[in-house]
Scaffold this motif. Sequence first.
Motif, PDB file in Angstrom:
ATOM      1  N   GLY A  27      36.918   7.219  18.524  1.00 41.75           N
ATOM      2  CA  GLY A  27      37.020   8.606  18.901  1.00 41.75           C
ATOM      3  C   GLY A  27      36.233   9.461  19.865  1.00 41.75           C
ATOM      4  O   GLY A  27      36.390  10.208  20.364  1.00 41.75           O
ATOM      5  N   SER A  28      34.844   9.195  19.149  1.00 43.85           N
ATOM      6  CA  SER A  28      33.732   9.815  19.833  1.00 43.85           C
ATOM      7  C   SER A  28      33.019   9.037  20.948  1.00 43.85           C
ATOM      8  O   SER A  28      32.817   8.032  21.024  1.00 43.85           O
ATOM      9  N   ASP A  29      32.396   9.870  21.694  1.00 46.79           N
ATOM     10  CA  ASP A  29      31.797   9.358  22.939  1.00 46.79           C
ATOM     11  C   ASP A  29      30.161   9.388  22.563  1.00 46.79           C
ATOM     12  O   ASP A  29      29.389   8.825  23.399  1.00 46.79           O
ATOM     13  N   ASN A  30      29.798  10.356  21.857  1.00 44.90           N
ATOM     14  CA  ASN A  30      28.410  10.473  21.352  1.00 44.90           C
ATOM     15  C   ASN A  30      27.847   9.352  20.554  1.00 44.90           C
ATOM     16  O   ASN A  30      28.521   8.909  19.540  1.00 44.90           O
ATOM     17  N   ILE A 100      17.854   4.963  24.746  1.00 40.31           N
ATOM     18  CA  ILE A 100      19.024   5.276  25.757  1.00 40.31           C
ATOM     19  C   ILE A 100      18.611   6.586  26.309  1.00 40.31           C
ATOM     20  O   ILE A 100      19.054   7.065  27.346  1.00 40.31           O
ATOM     21  N   TYR A 101      18.576   7.610  25.271  1.00 38.16           N
ATOM     22  CA  TYR A 101      18.516   8.983  25.616  1.00 38.16           C
ATOM     23  C   TYR A 101      17.205   9.196  26.472  1.00 38.16           C
ATOM     24  O   TYR A 101      17.413   9.694  27.274  1.00 38.16           O
ATOM     25  N   ASN A 102      16.214   8.557  26.146  1.00 37.62           N
ATOM     26  CA  ASN A 102      14.873   8.578  27.171  1.00 37.62           C
ATOM     27  C   ASN A 102      15.365   8.140  28.434  1.00 37.62           C
ATOM     28  O   ASN A 102      14.718   8.805  29.563  1.00 37.62           O
ATOM     29  N   GLY A 103      16.074   7.161  28.646  1.00 34.07           N
ATOM     30  CA  GLY A 103      16.466   6.524  30.104  1.00 34.07           C
ATOM     31  C   GLY A 103      17.265   7.283  30.665  1.00 34.07           C
ATOM     32  O   GLY A 103      17.235   7.422  31.878  1.00 34.07           O
ATOM     33  N   ASP A 108      25.969  10.879  25.600  1.00 36.30           N
ATOM     34  CA  ASP A 108      27.385  10.711  26.025  1.00 36.30           C
ATOM     35  C   ASP A 108      27.579   9.508  26.647  1.00 36.30           C
ATOM     36  O   ASP A 108      27.305   9.348  27.538  1.00 36.30           O
ATOM     37  N   GLU A 109      28.736   8.670  25.946  1.00 35.85           N
ATOM     38  CA  GLU A 109      29.029   7.467  26.429  1.00 35.85           C
ATOM     39  C   GLU A 109      29.559   7.085  28.029  1.00 35.85           C
ATOM     40  O   GLU A 109      29.082   6.429  28.962  1.00 35.85           O
ATOM     41  N   VAL A 111      29.005   9.608  30.359  1.00 37.41           N
ATOM     42  CA  VAL A 111      27.933   9.967  31.220  1.00 37.41           C
ATOM     43  C   VAL A 111      27.200   8.950  31.719  1.00 37.41           C
ATOM     44  O   VAL A 111      26.647   8.765  32.685  1.00 37.41           O
ATOM     45  N   ILE A 112      26.693   7.879  30.551  1.00 36.78           N
ATOM     46  CA  ILE A 112      26.038   6.888  30.787  1.00 36.78           C
ATOM     47  C   ILE A 112      26.595   5.877  31.894  1.00 36.78           C
ATOM     48  O   ILE A 112      26.041   5.285  32.319  1.00 36.78           O
ATOM     49  N   LYS A 113      27.756   5.737  31.494  1.00 37.17           N
ATOM     50  CA  LYS A 113      28.950   4.996  32.363  1.00 37.17           C
ATOM     51  C   LYS A 113      28.804   5.225  33.825  1.00 37.17           C
ATOM     52  O   LYS A 113      28.786   4.487  34.602  1.00 37.17           O
ATOM     53  N   GLU A 114      29.002   6.430  34.099  1.00 33.60           N
ATOM     54  CA  GLU A 114      29.109   7.183  35.271  1.00 33.60           C
ATOM     55  C   GLU A 114      27.652   6.890  35.945  1.00 33.60           C
ATOM     56  O   GLU A 114      27.607   6.644  37.152  1.00 33.60           O
ATOM     57  N   VAL A 115      26.667   7.123  35.338  1.00 34.30           N
ATOM     58  CA  VAL A 115      25.122   6.766  35.753  1.00 34.30           C
ATOM     59  C   VAL A 115      25.098   5.462  36.123  1.00 34.30           C
ATOM     60  O   VAL A 115      24.367   5.087  37.379  1.00 34.30           O
ATOM     61  N   GLN A 116      25.364   4.578  35.292  1.00 34.24           N
ATOM     62  CA  GLN A 116      25.305   3.214  35.685  1.00 34.24           C
ATOM     63  C   GLN A 116      26.103   2.775  36.902  1.00 34.24           C
ATOM     64  O   GLN A 116      25.711   1.777  37.609  1.00 34.24           O
TER      65      GLN A 116
END
Length: 119
Positions: A27-30, A100-103, A108-109, A111-116
Amino acid sequence: MIDLLTTHYNYVVSVLLFGIGLYVVMGSDNLVKKVIGMNIFQVGIFLFFVTIGYVDGGVPPVVGHGQTTFVSPLPHVLILTAIVVGVSLTAVALALIIRIYNGYGTLDESVIKEVQVDD
């Protein structure tokens, strides 16, 4: 039914820990919350295996005891190994989360998918 729950409360608590851990992971994206949920799930598994390994009136399997009811040390040994593996897995997961945070600058999962996808 109530008597069954009061005598087997370890099973109830382990199922609650399973549920809480699974809910947090799914349930969490963090990403840090996902690791915490995974650890809660692991604690539920540990409690379940230790509860299964308990024998009422049992003694350790040591030569010299006159009783015939012995406790198997296998579940406890497996849990000790699982605790070490769980701590190692948590350390690696947190190290990867830092990378992952540094990159990406976020944990937030979604947001990371959107960036990818944008890359």
